[in-house]
Design a protein around this motif. Structure first.
Motif, PDB file in Angstrom:
ATOM      1  N   ARG A  74      -9.198  21.902  38.630  1.00  0.00           N
ATOM      2  CA  ARG A  74      -8.607  20.955  37.682  1.00  0.00           C
ATOM      3  C   ARG A  74      -7.713  21.686  36.680  1.00  0.00           C
ATOM      4  N   ARG A  77      -4.279  22.108  38.047  1.00  0.00           N
ATOM      5  CA  ARG A  77      -3.443  20.925  37.905  1.00  0.00           C
ATOM      6  C   ARG A  77      -2.942  20.778  36.465  1.00  0.00           C
ATOM      7  N   LEU A  81       0.879  20.486  34.993  1.00  0.00           N
ATOM      8  CA  LEU A  81       1.318  19.447  34.076  1.00  0.00           C
ATOM      9  C   LEU A  81       1.826  20.028  32.760  1.00  0.00           C
ATOM     10  N   GLY A 177       1.802  12.241  32.705  1.00  0.00           N
ATOM     11  CA  GLY A 177       1.081  12.815  33.830  1.00  0.00           C
ATOM     12  C   GLY A 177      -0.327  13.228  33.474  1.00  0.00           C
ATOM     13  N   ILE A 178      -0.485  13.883  32.306  1.00  0.00           N
ATOM     14  CA  ILE A 178      -1.823  14.352  31.940  1.00  0.00           C
ATOM     15  C   ILE A 178      -2.702  13.182  31.515  1.00  0.00           C
ATOM     16  N   GLU A 180      -2.617  10.227  32.838  1.00  0.00           N
ATOM     17  CA  GLU A 180      -3.067   9.625  34.092  1.00  0.00           C
ATOM     18  C   GLU A 180      -4.098  10.508  34.788  1.00  0.00           C
ATOM     19  N   TYR A 181      -3.843  11.817  34.824  1.00  0.00           N
ATOM     20  CA  TYR A 181      -4.744  12.731  35.526  1.00  0.00           C
ATOM     21  C   TYR A 181      -6.137  12.756  34.893  1.00  0.00           C
TER      22      TYR A 181
END
Length: 221
Positions: A74, A77, A81, A177-178, A180-181
């Motif tokens: 994680r 990712r 981001l 993006g972050i 949502e992630y």
């Protein structure tokens, strides 16, 4: 009696606890040199967040959340981001400071004002209504989220420094993006991303800061 007043710094540092607080402010550094082999334990992580939650906030609404990411995959990712900022991975812990854009804690908080004897019920209801109304303005709600959560983020940075850790704040990341992630609710926004972990060494000398004479304006700009 002399009209001359001692310098503020001389007054403040006469108290050991005050000196320690000022020293923490003046020696805290952001950096990128973390020890990749040392990890932040759960007890320390929880203590850091506890310190962060002691920050002031409008009406004491405490409109913040903290998302800690420590899993290696994680973190990979999160680094993506954050546009490839590798020190997030090397630190071993990334904390996203999140702000509320709505007054979602108002009911609880104003009940606590009443229970503590700080307001009567009528005053609490009136003040709560005012605070909720202000948050209903989309721009104000976003501003409140950023301002209040930023106060908590600074507490977190200073707590980390006081514990001998290194913590580096950043606003350079894909906010949508972050959000949502990490599964943020629609009424909460990412405010600041912090890499935090044991230091891997000394950082370069601090770059020059603008002087007080340059930034202090008296009575008006």
């Amino acid at each position: 009696m002399s009209s001359e007043q001692p310098a503020v710094e001389e007054r403040d540092v006469s108290n050991e606890k005050t000196f320690e607080a000022i020293d923490a402010i003046r020696t805290r550094r952001s950096g990128h040199d973390f020890d990749p082999d040392a990890k932040l334990d759960d007890e320390t992580l929880e203590a850091l967040i506890r310190d962060a939650t002691l920050a002031p906030s409008s009406y004491n609404l405490q409109p913040w959340e903290f998302v800690a990411v420590q899993d290696e995959e994680r973190l990979d990712r999160v680094v993506e981001l954050a546009y490839g900022q590798e020190h997030l991975r090397e630190a071993g812990t990334a904390i996203l400071v999140v702000g509320h854009t709505e007054a979602k804690t108002a009911d609880r908080v104003f009940d606590e004002w009443v229970e503590a004897g700080r307001m009567d019920e009528a005053s609490a209801e009136q003040t709560k209504a005012q605070s909720v109304e202000m948050y209903e303005d989309e721009r104000f709600g976003r501003d409140y989220a950023i301002r209040n959560a930023s106060l908590a983020a600074e507490n977190l940075l200073l707590s980390a420094h006081a514990r001998g850790l290194k913590a580096t704040p950043m606003i350079g990341f894909d906010q949508e993006g972050i959000a949502e992630y990490l599964g943020l609710p629609d009424d909460e926004i990412p405010v600041m991303l912090i890499s935090i972990g044991p230091s891997g060494g000394e950082e370069p000398e601090r770059l020059p800061r603008r002087s007080v004479d340059e930034v202090l304006h008296r009575e008006s700009y």
